[in-house]
Design a protein around this motif. Sequence first.
Motif, PDB file in Angstrom:
ATOM      1  N   PRO A 109       8.113  10.017   4.720  1.00 44.80           N
ATOM      2  CA  PRO A 109       7.383   9.247   5.744  1.00 44.80           C
ATOM      3  C   PRO A 109       7.013   7.840   5.273  1.00 44.80           C
ATOM      4  O   PRO A 109       7.081   6.889   6.054  1.00 44.80           O
ATOM      5  CB  PRO A 109       6.122  10.092   5.982  1.00 44.80           C
ATOM      6  CG  PRO A 109       6.523  11.472   5.615  1.00 44.80           C
ATOM      7  CD  PRO A 109       7.457  11.314   4.462  1.00 44.80           C
ATOM      8  N   LEU A 110       6.650   7.715   3.974  1.00 36.24           N
ATOM      9  CA  LEU A 110       6.342   6.378   3.460  1.00 36.24           C
ATOM     10  C   LEU A 110       7.584   5.478   3.489  1.00 36.24           C
ATOM     11  O   LEU A 110       7.495   4.278   3.747  1.00 36.24           O
ATOM     12  CB  LEU A 110       5.815   6.471   2.029  1.00 36.24           C
ATOM     13  CG  LEU A 110       4.386   6.995   1.864  1.00 36.24           C
ATOM     14  CD1 LEU A 110       4.037   7.149   0.392  1.00 36.24           C
ATOM     15  CD2 LEU A 110       3.382   6.071   2.546  1.00 36.24           C
ATOM     16  N   THR A 155      13.351   4.239  -4.147  1.00 34.74           N
ATOM     17  CA  THR A 155      13.388   5.298  -3.141  1.00 34.74           C
ATOM     18  C   THR A 155      12.949   4.765  -1.778  1.00 34.74           C
ATOM     19  O   THR A 155      13.614   5.011  -0.759  1.00 34.74           O
ATOM     20  CB  THR A 155      12.486   6.472  -3.554  1.00 34.74           C
ATOM     21  OG1 THR A 155      12.929   6.979  -4.807  1.00 34.74           O
ATOM     22  CG2 THR A 155      12.543   7.589  -2.520  1.00 34.74           C
ATOM     23  N   LEU A 156      11.843   4.015  -1.730  1.00 35.13           N
ATOM     24  CA  LEU A 156      11.359   3.483  -0.453  1.00 35.13           C
ATOM     25  C   LEU A 156      12.337   2.479   0.146  1.00 35.13           C
ATOM     26  O   LEU A 156      12.435   2.354   1.364  1.00 35.13           O
ATOM     27  CB  LEU A 156       9.991   2.825  -0.639  1.00 35.13           C
ATOM     28  CG  LEU A 156       8.823   3.750  -0.996  1.00 35.13           C
ATOM     29  CD1 LEU A 156       7.508   2.975  -1.020  1.00 35.13           C
ATOM     30  CD2 LEU A 156       8.711   4.911  -0.021  1.00 35.13           C
ATOM     31  N   SER A 157      13.059   1.770  -0.716  1.00 35.34           N
ATOM     32  CA  SER A 157      14.035   0.808  -0.201  1.00 35.34           C
ATOM     33  C   SER A 157      15.394   1.450   0.067  1.00 35.34           C
ATOM     34  O   SER A 157      16.356   0.751   0.371  1.00 35.34           O
ATOM     35  CB  SER A 157      14.202  -0.344  -1.195  1.00 35.34           C
ATOM     36  OG  SER A 157      14.698   0.137  -2.430  1.00 35.34           O
ATOM     37  N   THR A 158      15.465   2.787  -0.067  1.00 32.91           N
ATOM     38  CA  THR A 158      16.679   3.599   0.199  1.00 32.91           C
ATOM     39  C   THR A 158      17.834   3.226  -0.730  1.00 32.91           C
ATOM     40  O   THR A 158      18.992   3.468  -0.390  1.00 32.91           O
ATOM     41  CB  THR A 158      17.148   3.479   1.669  1.00 32.91           C
ATOM     42  OG1 THR A 158      17.643   2.155   1.913  1.00 32.91           O
ATOM     43  CG2 THR A 158      16.037   3.797   2.647  1.00 32.91           C
ATOM     44  N   ALA A 212       0.840  -1.205   0.000  1.00 28.02           N
ATOM     45  CA  ALA A 212       0.000   0.000   0.000  1.00 28.02           C
ATOM     46  C   ALA A 212       0.874   1.253   0.000  1.00 28.02           C
ATOM     47  O   ALA A 212       0.587   2.231  -0.715  1.00 28.02           O
ATOM     48  CB  ALA A 212      -0.924  -0.008   1.214  1.00 28.02           C
ATOM     49  N   ALA A 213       1.940   1.244   0.796  1.00 25.62           N
ATOM     50  CA  ALA A 213       2.866   2.382   0.826  1.00 25.62           C
ATOM     51  C   ALA A 213       3.516   2.583  -0.538  1.00 25.62           C
ATOM     52  O   ALA A 213       3.657   3.717  -1.025  1.00 25.62           O
ATOM     53  CB  ALA A 213       3.933   2.143   1.900  1.00 25.62           C
ATOM     54  N   LEU A 214       3.895   1.486  -1.197  1.00 26.93           N
ATOM     55  CA  LEU A 214       4.492   1.572  -2.528  1.00 26.93           C
ATOM     56  C   LEU A 214       3.491   2.120  -3.538  1.00 26.93           C
ATOM     57  O   LEU A 214       3.847   2.941  -4.399  1.00 26.93           O
ATOM     58  CB  LEU A 214       4.973   0.180  -2.950  1.00 26.93           C
ATOM     59  CG  LEU A 214       5.596   0.068  -4.344  1.00 26.93           C
ATOM     60  CD1 LEU A 214       6.842   0.937  -4.451  1.00 26.93           C
ATOM     61  CD2 LEU A 214       5.932  -1.392  -4.660  1.00 26.93           C
ATOM     62  N   ALA A 215       2.231   1.692  -3.414  1.00 30.71           N
ATOM     63  CA  ALA A 215       1.196   2.161  -4.341  1.00 30.71           C
ATOM     64  C   ALA A 215       0.949   3.653  -4.183  1.00 30.71           C
ATOM     65  O   ALA A 215       0.830   4.391  -5.179  1.00 30.71           O
ATOM     66  CB  ALA A 215      -0.092   1.379  -4.103  1.00 30.71           C
TER      67      ALA A 215
END
Length: 314
Positions: free
Chosen positions: A66-67, A40-43, A4-7
Amino acid sequence: MALAALAVATLCVYFDRDGYQDVRGDRLTFLDALYYSAVTLSTTGYGDITPVTEFSRMINVLVITPLRVVFLILLVGTTFEALTEESRQAFKIQRWRRKVPNPTVVIGYGTKGRTAIDAMLSDEVPMADIVVVDTDPAARKRANDAGLFTVDGDATKSGVLRKANVQHASSVIVAVGEDATAVLVTLTAREIARDAKRDVKIVAAIREDENQHLLLQSGADSVVVSSATAGRLLGIATSTPMVVEAIEDLLTPGEGLAIVEREVDATEVGGSPRHLRDIVLGVVRDGRLLRVGAPDVDALEAGDRLLYVRNVAN
């Protein structure tokens, strides 16, 4: 939640795709937005797609960052929880193995498995010596609530049976729902016992009489055919229902009459089982059950075992 965060991140980037710059100079596609959000979310952040407008950078600060934090918490937390649970289970199993070197392993905690355990407990088998193997969380919870040790896993896999210490078990009870599964479990358990060079007693229950020989060939010492046994009792009940009641009494643990086994006394050697005080049903000699009326058992021998009827109250 991680998906959901990725979406959410992907949609934010895609709807503001004009605020991002690709090193190739192309306009961002939905796949580009998904790719940017994932790295990006996985840094990881390769830097090939970057926010260039103030609005896009503000969205990155207020939404994407934040995500990213939530995504990492979910990723690390779930992994840590899984590893911790696995380590805790492994430690629990090792501690149980030290306490119970030769357990009785019951495969399946359905009606047959529970009834078998009740019968063993009535024969004064310690509850701590019994381990239940089942894939159903609800069944394992019922077993745990009853005070039994449980192992989660498919008993057709040797790793699961080794975890339950089948290689050092005194006996294995196969009480699964399907005959095919019972055959596979029996084969696996017998193979493990042979590798460990141990004579493990394996008892299996099946539904159909035609599969009995498969269980015996697979390594079962004894096979109980539930459908055939129930059918015989139903047939008897139509003419002599009291016989069924008497059989139920014999099979019900902890009350009334019970069929038990004991070794022949030194004073009984040479005598006939028909002349004993106990009601003897059969004699076990060299692993074979002999009827009382057979000529071979007119004289009891040292090492024989008697199957007899005992009043539980005595």
